[in-house]
Scaffold this active site. Structure first.
Site, mmCIF file in Angstrom:
data_model
loop_
_atom_site.group_PDB
_atom_site.id
_atom_site.type_symbol
_atom_site.label_atom_id
_atom_site.label_comp_id
_atom_site.label_asym_id
_atom_site.label_seq_id
_atom_site.Cartn_x
_atom_site.Cartn_y
_atom_site.Cartn_z
ATOM 1 C CB THR A 1 -0.873 -0.005 1.274
ATOM 2 O OG1 THR A 1 -1.517 -1.259 1.358
ATOM 3 C CG2 THR A 1 -1.893 1.087 1.253
ATOM 4 C CD GLU B 1 -4.687 -8.869 4.242
ATOM 5 O OE1 GLU B 1 -4.749 -9.290 3.086
ATOM 6 O OE2 GLU B 1 -3.609 -8.567 4.801
ATOM 7 N N GLY C 1 3.004 -2.783 8.902
ATOM 8 C CA GLY C 1 3.315 -2.973 10.325
ATOM 9 C C GLY C 1 4.788 -3.275 10.519
#
Lengths: 669, 669
Positions: free
Chosen positions: A152, A434, A191
């Site tokens: 992303t 997701e 993350g």
């Protein structure tokens, strides 16, 4: 809290439970040995005390939250490594500590190392050549390096083709040059990316010999292995505070012409040769696998969160007393209010419904994966369509259930000590990551529209949509059958009719001169609704069927309760969707009033077993992490004990009194 | 961000808007002079810079959040005092800084001084004798003392009669003895109670001469005025971290036989004489006034929060581009997706619907209050019933709208920098405080059931329920009229039918041997739904009627747009409640398909004006406080700028690398 007596209201609930709670726990876990293994794992991991906080994390600053998360994550995965050596049973342990159950007891607000295990290593396995795997997976497992996965970007999410980061091959030096041409090309969200990982798999547009070949994966070193300083040309940092999951260390990443060796492109499927020649992938459909896997796992994870929330709210409702409907009688437990039962019991049933549907989806996933490996791609689109809508509906339902449970606890549910706010933070995030839910519902809708066209064309359908042909073959409205089976067939009829209306609307709009894309867009609100209707039909029938086979092996007492939950779930959804049933089946007002009555009777029947039902989820206090939901029901003692942990309560007078409040009151500020 | 250029997509939206944005702003504010006053107030207050943070509060620890809130609150109310002296226009300023608009720009996470102004002073005014008012209100206005209002207890919320705190009169010393007999008797929740207030109005069970006389109000000193140390016997502290509003300093309070002078009982309505004789209140209904006032204000406040959320999400949707439905065309603005319009435009319409309904309720409140003062209590129950259901429905709708807007912003909506999480924290709290929503819906239901019985008994009805008689007088199902007026009448028919079914169910259950209370409880899920249906009917008709009178004074361009919003709102809710309409009116499948088509056309019509519509709410960037929603639409620059403010980004390597991560990687942890 040395006194471990259980609240007497809660004890009374347990005494009157009509079934064996442990039997149900075994059923949910998949057998007594599975329960035993789970309990042993929980005990082994929790007895280390890694989950214990000096100061509860909600009182820490954002920076301190990260630092505690790193500490706990390191201690936890150190323990995992030790257990793996001792027990050689690593996979189940890993799965438990990265999921919403045991993991959330230790790293309540997310972990900065999760993506190393959940995305970095699997991506190396899935996309690396054998040589690449040998080299990198070893380093990753040994923790010589810590990785994450960056797809992303600041300006680009679900639409992967729109990514801007470029990887341009330079045949002179045999290197790729990674670059972020704009601000919106910055990687955003991964993350562990901000301050934790030193390596990263980066998805970028591959350019070679002046041509773009689309998105490919590259391994990039972000930080020096010794000093952890960002490498030249690497712009890395964290994206800031979020609604929840503030322990995950989500980061941004920009490249200023960063060079990496040619061998750092993951080349299992496509290759760039030394001279810059691009060699294409044998099958791009294989990449679907990982995405579907994650979605299937997510459906199961949602059960854990709903189970937590409904355990907390149900136990609290057995302890909390309020109001006085009858003069001269004590205040009733709020669990006795039918409106409260209405809020909670559907949550209990939803845990079972999603759990059994997730198992069913998991089996299907394994079958399809086997077929895939044998070269058979036939059922891939069906599985894709299913996993999309089930992910969307399960995450949305879970968010609604958790929030409803929180509100059902009144003001105390708003306290962090209830653990319901953090739980909501996790669940609502899953509505977006997701694959954003609306986008996913529309992907399922594409499959449904195709299925409809196959029916019209007289072709046969894959199993999960075969009902479309079935309900369309008969008369438009057979007599309504006010039973579970009848309602499920009604839902199939609704789904089929909605798909049919969408197809008709798209065709009409095309006839009026719209392009297919515009007609699709104009019809898209209805398409998402058709997709959801399809998913509801699937959920109701899979929950019902799986339960029927489940109850053949249980005691009569438990059988009765499990069937009551199925009834409750199906009747609840029938009442929720009564408009659809009225439109597309021959249900009558009289039937609806009977359903309402049936529903209210089911609430009354389930009421005495409510606490037993949530007890059977068997969630340890450390995992619940809730003053309202603990097994002993000592709600008020625990709320006070939690309040006293607030650092503000360490001093009777806060410094701001002297600094601001007193001068302000004296007009001297 | 010295470059102040507006994002070109957003500019294009503004260029194509078909109506005059400023005209609509004037309409919303109540006239050009009101807009001018508001803007002047905002400028005066914000130019002081109190709202500016060195470090954004989301990065602070819980304790630091409180300290910053005290500082800002003191500076803000110091400014208020100065402005009051300069301008003598205090009330409007006060109202603006304690509400969800201007106040939330400065104290984004709530203020520890709000209850001093919103509850402590008003309670003194409402419940104190003239002498008490003279003494205490002066001290409170001068800030010699800072107060709060303590009613709720750890074990007792909405049901006020259940409070446990006692105030026992001792005629020997002419004192009241305040005492918390149990842990659950501890006061719990009052804002500012923990470390800020030094006085408190305490609601307690009054005992005198051995008899309990129910709940009364007492002024209690909590802390020494000089040292701020808690007084003997006062157990005070904070209740801990919450989902939101962490600047409000919510506290707990226990009493160990604390003595206060007899004169500290607020004696406007009831008295205890020196010898302990209790003299009763002339009218206990008067106490309803304050509660209703707060609920009426809340409905209006909800508009501010929805307006913020939908401004943020709409501007972001004009800037964000995603996917590629048509080959070779650029990624469209996500505002062009009809599913996105479906999520946002109902929010825009809801702002207008609740704003006009709040105005209408406000007028009614003022009329009824005037009648009250003239001794006429006739319309009090009607107003009470209305304020209950409107509070419940407006807060629930607002929470849903805000959350839907947040999810419509994808991942970026999950960032605190969007300001959507904090906004949700405020709004969802309102679903619980000032009367829990389910409890309030059931209070309205009681009124509706009585109204039904009046119709059956042939009696006339108060205005807001008179439709029950009207729709019941005709034939069961007149032909469906697929217009706005027809839909509104349909909603009235639905509401009346639902009330009727509830009454029939209760009666049937009583005939089968249930007590009235049990029959009521068994029917309570349906009762809340009837109550909500009543509220929807009221909302639709008041929004429609108020708009019709509003548009007589506006330009034709604006008129068209305002009527489109009413249409959208009414048709949206018709489609949401299609099941009810099918059950209780003669609407047909064909009508429904026409409604769906009408709805989709309305989305298309509103699309070009979407940005203009949210611009007309005219919310300053400081109040929006959102990287996604700022007027200039520079979403990505602002997101990055906000990220860089995170203290974690101040250092390239966090200390936890050396302390944990490196030893962990080297197997030395």
């Amino acid at each position: 809290m040395t006194d471990t007596k259980v609240n007497s209201d809660l004890q009374r609930e347990r005494d009157k439970c009509t079934f064996n709670v442990q039997e149900l726990t075994h059923v949910i876990d998949g057998g007594p040995h599975m329960t035993e293994e789970r309990k042993k794992r929980e005990e082994t991991i929790l007895k280390e005390g890694i989950h214990e906080d000096e100061v509860p994390t909600e009182y820490l600053s954002h920076k301190e939250k990260y630092e505690v998360a790193v500490k706990k994550a390191c201690l936890l995965f150190k323990l995992m490594r030790r257990l793996q050596e001792e027990e050689n049973n690593g996979m189940e342990n890993f799965r438990a500590v990265v999921g919403g159950s045991l993991g959330s007891a230790i790293l309540q607000d997310g972990s900065p190392l999760t993506l190393h295990y959940v995305m970095f290593i699997p991506a190396l396995m899935g996309q690396g050549t054998v040589e690449q795997q040998a080299y990198w997976i070893g380093r990753a497992f040994n923790l010589d390096i810590i990785g994450t996965y960056a797809q992303t970007e600041l300006g680009h999410g679900t639409f992967v083709r729109g990514l801007e980061t470029t990887a341009t091959y330079d045949p002179k030096t045999k290197e790729f040059v990674l670059h972020s041409p704009t601000l919106t090309a910055y990687k955003w969200w991964p993350g562990g990316l901000a301050h934790t990982a030193n390596y990263c798999i980066v998805m970028a547009q591959l350019y070679t010999n002046g041509q773009c070949h689309g998105i490919h994966a590259f391994i990039v070193q972000l930080r020096d292995e010794e000093t952890h300083m960002p490498r030249p040309g690497i712009k890395v940092g964290e994206i800031g505070a979020k609604l929840g999951m503030n322990g995950t260390n989500n980061g941004f990443l920009g490249f200023e012409h960063v060079r990496i060796p040619r061998e750092h492109m993951l080349m299992k499927n496509s290759k760039v040769l030394e001279d810059g020649t691009y060699v294409n992938s044998p099958s791009s459909k294989l990449a679907y696998g990982t995405m579907m896997f994650v979605r299937v796992v997510l459906v199961n994870d949602m059960c854990n969160y709903i189970a937590k929330a409904v355990t907390i709210a149900t136990r609290y409702s057995a302890v909390r007393r309020q109001s006085q409907p009858k003069p001269n009688e004590p205040e009733p437990q709020i669990l006795d209010y039918v409106t409260q039962q209405h809020k909670l019991f559907i949550g209990i049933a939803s845990v079972h419904a999603f759990k059994l549907s997730a198992d069913w989806l998991w089996n299907m996933y394994n079958n399809v994966t086997e077929e895939l490996e044998a070269g058979d791609l036939d059922r891939l689109p069906e599985l894709h369509a299913l996993s999309c809508c089930l992910k969307a509906v399960s995450t949305a339902d879970a968010a609604e259930c958790v929030e409803r449970c929180r509100l059902a606890c009144g003001g105390h549910g708003y306290m962090q000590a209830s653990n319901l706010p953090l739980t909501y933070g996790h669940v609502t995030a899953a509505c977006t990551y997701e694959g954003e839910n609306t986008v996913l519902l529309l992907q399922t809708a594409r499959y449904l529209v195709k299925a409809w066209q196959q029916v019209v064309g007289g072709n046969s359908l894959t199993p999960t949509v075969s009902y479309i042909a079935k309900v369309n073959s008969g008369r438009r409205s057979p007599p309504w059958d006010n039973t579970i089976e009848g309602i499920i067939e009604g839902f199939q009829r609704v789904s089929a009719a909605k798909i049919g209306i969408c197809v008709a609307n798209i065709e009409k709009r095309q006839k009026n001169g719209m392009s297919y894309e515009d007609a699709w867009n104009m019809t898209s609100v209805q398409l998402t609704q058709a997709s959801e209707a399809h998913c509801r039909a699937i959920l109701l029938s899979s929950y019902h069927e799986q339960t029927l086979s489940q109850v053949t092996n249980v005691s009569p007492e438990l059988r009765e309760v499990l069937l009551q939950l199925v009834d409750l779930y199906v009747v609840y959804w029938a009442l929720q969707r009564v408009g659809d049933l009225l439109r597309f089946t021959s249900i009558s007002e009289r039937d609806i009033e009977q359903l309402q009555n049936w529903y209210e009777q089911l609430l009354t029947k389930i009421r005495p077993n409510a606490v037993g039902l949530v007890d059977s989820f068997d969630i340890r206090d450390e995992i619940l992490h809730s003053a309202l939901g603990a097994y002993d029901g000592r709600v008020y003692e625990r709320l006070m004990a939690e309040a006293l942990k607030s650092p503000l309560n360490a001093e009777p007078v806060n410094q701001s009194f002297h600094k601001y409040l007193k001068p302000f009151m004296q007009g001297k500020l």
